[in-house]
Every structure is written in structure tokens, then in C-alpha cells.
Design a protein around this motif. Structure first.
Motif, PDB file in Angstrom:
ATOM      1  N   TRP A 138       1.363  -1.044  -0.093  1.00  0.00           N
ATOM      2  CA  TRP A 138       0.168   0.060   0.243  1.00  0.00           C
ATOM      3  C   TRP A 138       0.578   0.599  -0.139  1.00  0.00           C
ATOM      4  N   PHE A 139       0.454   2.481  -0.460  1.00  0.00           N
ATOM      5  CA  PHE A 139       1.397   3.510  -1.009  1.00  0.00           C
ATOM      6  C   PHE A 139       0.081   4.736  -0.462  1.00  0.00           C
ATOM      7  N   ARG A 140       0.959   5.725  -0.756  1.00  0.00           N
ATOM      8  CA  ARG A 140      -0.331   6.558  -0.942  1.00  0.00           C
ATOM      9  C   ARG A 140       0.664   7.874  -0.962  1.00  0.00           C
ATOM     10  N   ARG A 194       5.091   9.900  -4.154  1.00  0.00           N
ATOM     11  CA  ARG A 194       3.969   8.516  -3.489  1.00  0.00           C
ATOM     12  C   ARG A 194       4.745   8.368  -2.164  1.00  0.00           C
ATOM     13  N   GLU A 195       4.221   7.754  -1.421  1.00  0.00           N
ATOM     14  CA  GLU A 195       4.772   6.919  -0.524  1.00  0.00           C
ATOM     15  C   GLU A 195       4.834   5.862  -0.260  1.00  0.00           C
ATOM     16  N   THR A 241      13.454  -3.823  -0.409  1.00  0.00           N
ATOM     17  CA  THR A 241      13.134  -3.708  -1.126  1.00  0.00           C
ATOM     18  C   THR A 241      11.770  -2.784  -1.515  1.00  0.00           C
ATOM     19  N   TYR A 242      10.860  -3.519  -0.174  1.00  0.00           N
ATOM     20  CA  TYR A 242      10.020  -3.627  -0.536  1.00  0.00           C
ATOM     21  C   TYR A 242       9.040  -1.995  -0.103  1.00  0.00           C
ATOM     22  N   TYR A 243       9.990  -0.743   0.333  1.00  0.00           N
ATOM     23  CA  TYR A 243       9.689   0.653   0.131  1.00  0.00           C
ATOM     24  C   TYR A 243      10.118   0.907  -0.959  1.00  0.00           C
ATOM     25  N   ILE A 244      10.581   0.577  -1.715  1.00  0.00           N
ATOM     26  CA  ILE A 244      10.932   1.696  -3.102  1.00  0.00           C
ATOM     27  C   ILE A 244       9.823   1.251  -4.286  1.00  0.00           C
ATOM     28  N   VAL A 245       9.361   2.602  -4.356  1.00  0.00           N
ATOM     29  CA  VAL A 245       7.556   2.366  -4.807  1.00  0.00           C
ATOM     30  C   VAL A 245       7.893   1.818  -7.034  1.00  0.00           C
ATOM     31  N   GLN A 264      -6.445   1.573  -9.164  1.00  0.00           N
ATOM     32  CA  GLN A 264      -6.639   2.546  -9.490  1.00  0.00           C
ATOM     33  C   GLN A 264      -6.674   3.656  -8.563  1.00  0.00           C
ATOM     34  N   GLY A 265      -6.271   3.808  -7.061  1.00  0.00           N
ATOM     35  CA  GLY A 265      -5.920   3.899  -6.237  1.00  0.00           C
ATOM     36  C   GLY A 265      -7.697   4.611  -5.268  1.00  0.00           C
TER      37      GLY A 265
END
Length: 131
Positions: A35-37, A44-45, A111-115, A123-124
């Protein structure tokens, strides 16, 4: 893999939401889902992620330090679904929340955090926190 995020909405500060990510096209058992936001005007993070190892029912979970005590990720690879429980929402949690997937690789734990490492994106879903 096609991903569909849902569950966002307008909520007062301190409230909770449960975001859902439904996957189709491939089974998630060999994938990691994150999940990113993205808030207005910001990049995007990473927020949280889960991945399953071959033959494992329970996934390994990963969190951004900023949400570790506030958000909970869970998933069911058999149902091809991942959820993000977001509690104690704050104004700064307002953002579009995306789910994304990538094949689970041996280096995923670093590497899990790399967008840009995720190949498949939903689609968000908009989360808006009001005061």
C-alpha cells in the motif's frame, strides 16, 4: 495482475477505515502487495506491504515507521485480497491510497518500500480526514 482498491472515504480525525485491494489475473501466493499513498503536492510514499512465501498461508508484513502503530495490513492469498486497516486517522493521512504488486523476490525484505519496484498498480482510493 489487475488490482482494484476500494474502501476510502471521508472520515473525521480519530476515525477508522478498512481499505481493500482485490487482485485478479494471477494468484497472490507468489507476489508481494504494498500500500502506498500520495498526498496533494507530495511524492508517493510507502505505507505497508505483505508477501507470501510459496506454500505459506500467512504473510510477512512490512510497515513504514510513521504508521507502524496505526495501520495494520493483512491478506488472504487464497482469496486474492489484501486489506489495510487504518485507525486513529489524522489530517495528514489524507491522500490517495494505492495498492500495488510485484513478484516476491529474495531481496524483497530490503526493497519493499521502493515505489518504482512495483509492476502492477490499482487505481487508488481517496481517504480524506476532516477535523
Amino acid at each position: 495482475v489487475q488490482l482494484q482498491a476500494s474502501g476510502g472515504g471521508l472520515v473525521q480525525a480519530g476515525g477508522s477505515l478498512r481499505l481493500s485491494c482485490a487482485a485478479s489475473g494471477r494468484t497472490l501466493s507468489n507476489y508481494a502487495v504494498g500500500w502506498f499513498r500520495q498526498a496533494p503536492g507530495k511524492e508517493r510514499e510507502f505505507v505497508a506491504a505483505i508477501r507470501w512465501s510459496s506454500g505459506s498461508t500467512y504473510g510477512s508484513t512490512y510497515y513504514a515507521d510513521s504508521v507502524r502503530d496505526q495501520f495494520t495490513i493483512s491478506g488472504d492469498s487464497a482469496k486474492n485480497a489484501v486489506w489495510l486497516q487504518v485507525d486513529s486517522l489524522k489530517l495528514e493521512d489524507t491522500a490517495v491510497y494505492y495498492c500495488a504488486a510485484k513478484l516476491s523476490t529474495p531481496d524483497y525484505s530490503s526493497t519493499y518500500y521502493i515505489v518504482t519496484g512495483y509492476n502492477y498498480w490499482g487505481q487508488g482510493t481517496q481517504v480524506t480526514v476532516s477535523s
